[in-house]
Design a protein around this motif. Sequence first.
Motif, PDB file in Angstrom:
ATOM      1  N   VAL A  12       4.512   3.330  -3.903  1.00  0.00           N
ATOM      2  CA  VAL A  12       5.872   3.367  -3.373  1.00  0.00           C
ATOM      3  C   VAL A  12       6.060   2.219  -2.387  1.00  0.00           C
ATOM      4  N   THR A  13       7.298   1.804  -2.245  1.00  0.00           N
ATOM      5  CA  THR A  13       7.645   0.762  -1.292  1.00  0.00           C
ATOM      6  C   THR A  13       8.428   1.379  -0.146  1.00  0.00           C
ATOM      7  N   ALA A  14       8.326   0.769   1.013  1.00  0.00           N
ATOM      8  CA  ALA A  14       9.078   1.210   2.184  1.00  0.00           C
ATOM      9  C   ALA A  14       9.624  -0.019   2.897  1.00  0.00           C
ATOM     10  N   ALA A  15      10.864   0.072   3.340  1.00  0.00           N
ATOM     11  CA  ALA A  15      11.517  -1.029   4.048  1.00  0.00           C
ATOM     12  C   ALA A  15      11.489  -0.767   5.549  1.00  0.00           C
ATOM     13  N   GLY A  41      11.217   3.465  -2.289  1.00  0.00           N
ATOM     14  CA  GLY A  41      11.061   4.315  -3.461  1.00  0.00           C
ATOM     15  C   GLY A  41       9.899   3.908  -4.335  1.00  0.00           C
ATOM     16  N   LYS A  42       9.771   4.629  -5.450  1.00  0.00           N
ATOM     17  CA  LYS A  42       8.669   4.442  -6.394  1.00  0.00           C
ATOM     18  C   LYS A  42       8.750   3.079  -7.074  1.00  0.00           C
ATOM     19  N   LEU A  43       7.586   2.492  -7.242  1.00  0.00           N
ATOM     20  CA  LEU A  43       7.479   1.208  -7.916  1.00  0.00           C
ATOM     21  C   LEU A  43       7.456   1.427  -9.419  1.00  0.00           C
ATOM     22  N   CYS A  60      11.747  -3.985  -6.410  1.00  0.00           N
ATOM     23  CA  CYS A  60      11.890  -2.535  -6.321  1.00  0.00           C
ATOM     24  C   CYS A  60      12.547  -2.153  -4.997  1.00  0.00           C
ATOM     25  N   LEU A  61      12.091  -2.740  -3.928  1.00  0.00           N
ATOM     26  CA  LEU A  61      12.606  -2.403  -2.610  1.00  0.00           C
ATOM     27  C   LEU A  61      14.074  -2.797  -2.471  1.00  0.00           C
ATOM     28  N   LEU A  99       3.521   0.650   0.330  1.00  0.00           N
ATOM     29  CA  LEU A  99       3.573  -0.768   0.681  1.00  0.00           C
ATOM     30  C   LEU A  99       4.807  -0.960   1.559  1.00  0.00           C
ATOM     31  N   ALA A 100       4.590  -1.145   2.868  1.00  0.00           N
ATOM     32  CA  ALA A 100       5.697  -1.271   3.813  1.00  0.00           C
ATOM     33  C   ALA A 100       5.953  -2.744   4.120  1.00  0.00           C
ATOM     34  N   PHE A 101       7.164  -3.180   3.815  1.00  0.00           N
ATOM     35  CA  PHE A 101       7.558  -4.575   3.994  1.00  0.00           C
ATOM     36  C   PHE A 101       8.550  -4.725   5.136  1.00  0.00           C
ATOM     37  N   GLU A 102       8.396  -5.801   5.889  1.00  0.00           N
ATOM     38  CA  GLU A 102       9.417  -6.184   6.857  1.00  0.00           C
ATOM     39  C   GLU A 102      10.660  -6.586   6.064  1.00  0.00           C
TER      40      GLU A 102
END
Length: 128
Positions: free
Chosen positions: A6-9, A37-39, A48-49, A82-85
Motif C-alpha cells: 500500500v502507498t501512503a501520502a 491505497g493498495k498498489l 498509484c498514490l 510505502l510512505a511518500f512525501e
Amino acid sequence: MLPLLVTAAIIRKEKQVLITRRPEGSRHAGLWEFPGGKLDDDASPQDCLRREIREELDLEVAVGPILEVAYYRYDWGPVLVLAFECRPLGNRIRNLEVAEHRWVRPEALADFDILPADRPIIEKLLCS
C-alpha cells in the motif's frame, strides 16, 4: 504470505500533515490514516498514490521521495506501507471516499486512533 503493498501520502501544509478517517463499511472503519491505497500490479507506487489521492480527496499531488517503509501484520495478513512525501497542487479537498480529513501537527497525532500500520510513520515524522 506476501504482504499487501500500500502507498501512503505524507501531505504537508505549513507545519501540519493531512490525515483521513476511514468511512463506515470499510475495513478498520473510523480509524485515522495517512491517505493512499493498495498498489495495483500495473502502476508504479507514485502513480498509484496520485490516483488514490485524486479518487479519495479530489486533490492533485506531486509525489516526492519515500519518507518511510513500514511493515505490520494484521490478523487478516501482512501489510507493507510505502510512505511518500507529497506536496498538494491545490487547496481544495473534498471527502469523496473518506469520512473526513484533518490537518494536524505531527505531535498531535497521538490524540488520534491511527491505523497500526501507519504508526511507525508517525515516529519518523516526529524525528524529522
